[in-house]
Design an enzyme around this catalytic site. Structure first.
Site, mmCIF file in Angstrom:
data_model
loop_
_atom_site.group_PDB
_atom_site.id
_atom_site.type_symbol
_atom_site.label_atom_id
_atom_site.label_comp_id
_atom_site.label_asym_id
_atom_site.label_seq_id
_atom_site.Cartn_x
_atom_site.Cartn_y
_atom_site.Cartn_z
ATOM 1 N N GLU A 92 -64.650 -8.126 -41.744
ATOM 2 C CA GLU A 92 -65.334 -8.349 -40.462
ATOM 3 C C GLU A 92 -64.962 -9.712 -39.896
ATOM 4 O O GLU A 92 -64.764 -10.662 -40.650
ATOM 5 C CB GLU A 92 -66.846 -8.349 -40.706
ATOM 6 C CG GLU A 92 -67.503 -6.992 -40.574
ATOM 7 C CD GLU A 92 -67.854 -6.674 -39.121
ATOM 8 O OE1 GLU A 92 -67.215 -7.227 -38.201
ATOM 9 O OE2 GLU A 92 -68.779 -5.872 -38.914
ATOM 10 N N ASP A 93 -64.950 -9.823 -38.587
ATOM 11 C CA ASP A 93 -64.716 -11.120 -37.971
ATOM 12 C C ASP A 93 -65.958 -12.012 -38.084
ATOM 13 O O ASP A 93 -65.901 -13.103 -38.613
ATOM 14 C CB ASP A 93 -64.269 -10.968 -36.506
ATOM 15 C CG ASP A 93 -65.185 -10.075 -35.667
ATOM 16 O OD1 ASP A 93 -66.106 -9.426 -36.213
ATOM 17 O OD2 ASP A 93 -64.986 -10.024 -34.433
ATOM 18 N N ASP B 48 -73.413 -11.452 -36.929
ATOM 19 C CA ASP B 48 -74.381 -12.147 -36.063
ATOM 20 C C ASP B 48 -75.783 -11.610 -36.387
ATOM 21 O O ASP B 48 -76.447 -12.116 -37.287
ATOM 22 C CB ASP B 48 -73.959 -11.916 -34.608
ATOM 23 C CG ASP B 48 -74.805 -12.663 -33.596
ATOM 24 O OD1 ASP B 48 -75.540 -13.592 -33.984
ATOM 25 O OD2 ASP B 48 -74.733 -12.324 -32.396
ATOM 26 N N PHE C 20 -71.484 -19.277 -29.432
ATOM 27 C CA PHE C 20 -70.613 -18.130 -29.206
ATOM 28 C C PHE C 20 -69.176 -18.568 -29.437
ATOM 29 O O PHE C 20 -68.681 -19.477 -28.772
ATOM 30 C CB PHE C 20 -70.810 -17.529 -27.816
ATOM 31 C CG PHE C 20 -70.279 -16.124 -27.766
ATOM 32 C CD1 PHE C 20 -71.076 -15.062 -28.217
ATOM 33 C CD2 PHE C 20 -68.991 -15.862 -27.336
ATOM 34 C CE1 PHE C 20 -70.574 -13.766 -28.236
ATOM 35 C CE2 PHE C 20 -68.487 -14.563 -27.349
ATOM 36 C CZ PHE C 20 -69.289 -13.513 -27.792
ATOM 37 N N ARG D 104 -58.806 -13.948 -27.415
ATOM 38 C CA ARG D 104 -58.522 -13.447 -28.773
ATOM 39 C C ARG D 104 -57.268 -14.085 -29.362
ATOM 40 O O ARG D 104 -57.124 -14.218 -30.579
ATOM 41 C CB ARG D 104 -58.292 -11.932 -28.756
ATOM 42 C CG ARG D 104 -59.534 -11.110 -28.525
ATOM 43 C CD ARG D 104 -59.263 -9.646 -28.886
ATOM 44 N NE ARG D 104 -60.253 -8.755 -28.293
ATOM 45 C CZ ARG D 104 -61.428 -8.483 -28.816
ATOM 46 N NH1 ARG D 104 -61.801 -9.057 -29.956
ATOM 47 N NH2 ARG D 104 -62.263 -7.654 -28.214
HETATM 48 P P1 IMP Z 1 -73.884 -8.071 -34.925
HETATM 49 O O1 IMP Z 1 -74.053 -6.582 -34.981
HETATM 50 O O2 IMP Z 1 -74.909 -8.712 -34.040
HETATM 51 O O3 IMP Z 1 -73.815 -8.721 -36.272
HETATM 52 O O4 IMP Z 1 -72.551 -8.357 -34.144
HETATM 53 C C1 IMP Z 1 -71.322 -8.339 -34.697
HETATM 54 C C2 IMP Z 1 -70.265 -8.215 -33.609
HETATM 55 O O5 IMP Z 1 -70.658 -8.879 -32.389
HETATM 56 C C3 IMP Z 1 -69.011 -8.912 -34.053
HETATM 57 O O6 IMP Z 1 -68.164 -8.046 -34.784
HETATM 58 C C4 IMP Z 1 -68.415 -9.375 -32.743
HETATM 59 O O7 IMP Z 1 -67.630 -8.351 -32.155
HETATM 60 C C5 IMP Z 1 -69.615 -9.649 -31.857
HETATM 61 N N1 IMP Z 1 -69.983 -11.078 -31.912
HETATM 62 C C6 IMP Z 1 -71.117 -11.623 -32.395
HETATM 63 N N2 IMP Z 1 -71.113 -12.972 -32.292
HETATM 64 C C7 IMP Z 1 -69.935 -13.283 -31.714
HETATM 65 C C8 IMP Z 1 -69.307 -14.534 -31.327
HETATM 66 O O8 IMP Z 1 -69.827 -15.650 -31.518
HETATM 67 N N3 IMP Z 1 -68.086 -14.443 -30.760
HETATM 68 C C9 IMP Z 1 -67.430 -13.252 -30.564
HETATM 69 N N4 IMP Z 1 -67.974 -12.078 -30.892
HETATM 70 C C10 IMP Z 1 -69.211 -12.086 -31.463
HETATM 71 MG MG MG Z 2 -66.409 -8.346 -29.767
#
Ligand code: IMP
Ligand code: MG
Length: 178
Positions: free
Chosen positions: A99-100, A103, A152, A165
């Site tokens: 995963e990148d 959040d 962010f 990206r």
């Molecule tokens: P989650 O479901 O809230 O954990 O969100 C995960 C996804 O939201 C990541 O795989 C990203 O695509 C996007 N995301 C959350 N925070 C960021 C950020 O700081 N920058 C870019 N994408 C984010």
């Molecule tokens: Mg995204």
């Protein structure tokens, strides 16, 4: 227009990714059949670097999954759908989900459920960034690149409305007025 502030340089990221590749390699026996699954689009550069730094092993497959989550602005709502599933059978194999950024954790817990249904031998999680502040669902993350509190972040695969990206480092987006 928003401004960008560098948080992690490419050099810092790659030093850590090299360490992660060693840690990951050491955690699986050399002959184990591994499948690395990257989440599109954010993890594409991270996965590419990780496999290039991984000590050589014969039995490694790579696949991708893409999910989108509907939400307002930059917060995910928890309504997640798969727009591209993996194509590799993973039953009986050791899977590493790459995963990148984590959040809220909602995407990760959705993906864990989805992949467990395919009956892998094991499922571990590797995230480049663990962003703690907005966590709603906790899942254990086996390998973490960097922990950040908030902000962010873009670059090294991560986007803000599909921009940035391609940037080599990781930057915080500073919106006007902040
Ligand atoms: P989650 O479901 O809230 O954990 O969100 C995960 C996804 O939201 C990541 O795989 C990203 O695509 C996007 N995301 C959350 N925070 C960021 C950020 O700081 N920058 C870019 N994408 C984010
Ligand atoms: Mg995204």
């Amino acid at each position: 227009m928003e401004k960008l502030k560098e948080i992690l340089s490419l050099e810092t990221i790659q030093t850590r990714v090299k360490e992660l590749a060693q840690e990951i390699s050491a955690s699986y026996p050399p002959e184990e059949s591994l499948v690395f699954i990257g989440t599109l689009k954010g993890a594409f550069i991270f996965l590419a670097d990780l496999v290039r730094f991984l000590p050589y092993r014969k039995n490694l497959e790579i696949d991708f999954i893409r999910v989108i989550s509907y939400g307002l602005s930059d917060t995910s709502s928890g309504k997640i759908i798969i727009t591209k599933d993996i194509e590799t059978p993973i039953s009986g194999k050791s899977v590493l989900l790459i995963e990148d950024i984590i959040d809220t954790g909602l995407t990760l817990s959705f993906l864990i459920k989805h992949l467990r249904n395919k009956d892998p031998k094991s499922l571990k999680i590797c995230a480049l960034l663990d962003k703690k502040e907005r966590r709603k669902e906790e899942s254990p993350i086996d390998f973490v690149g960097f922990t950040v509190e908030r902000g962010f972040l873009v670059g090294y695969g991560l986007d803000y409305a599909e921009k940035y990206r391609h940037l080599p480092g990781i930057y915080e987006v500073i919106k006007n007025g902040e």
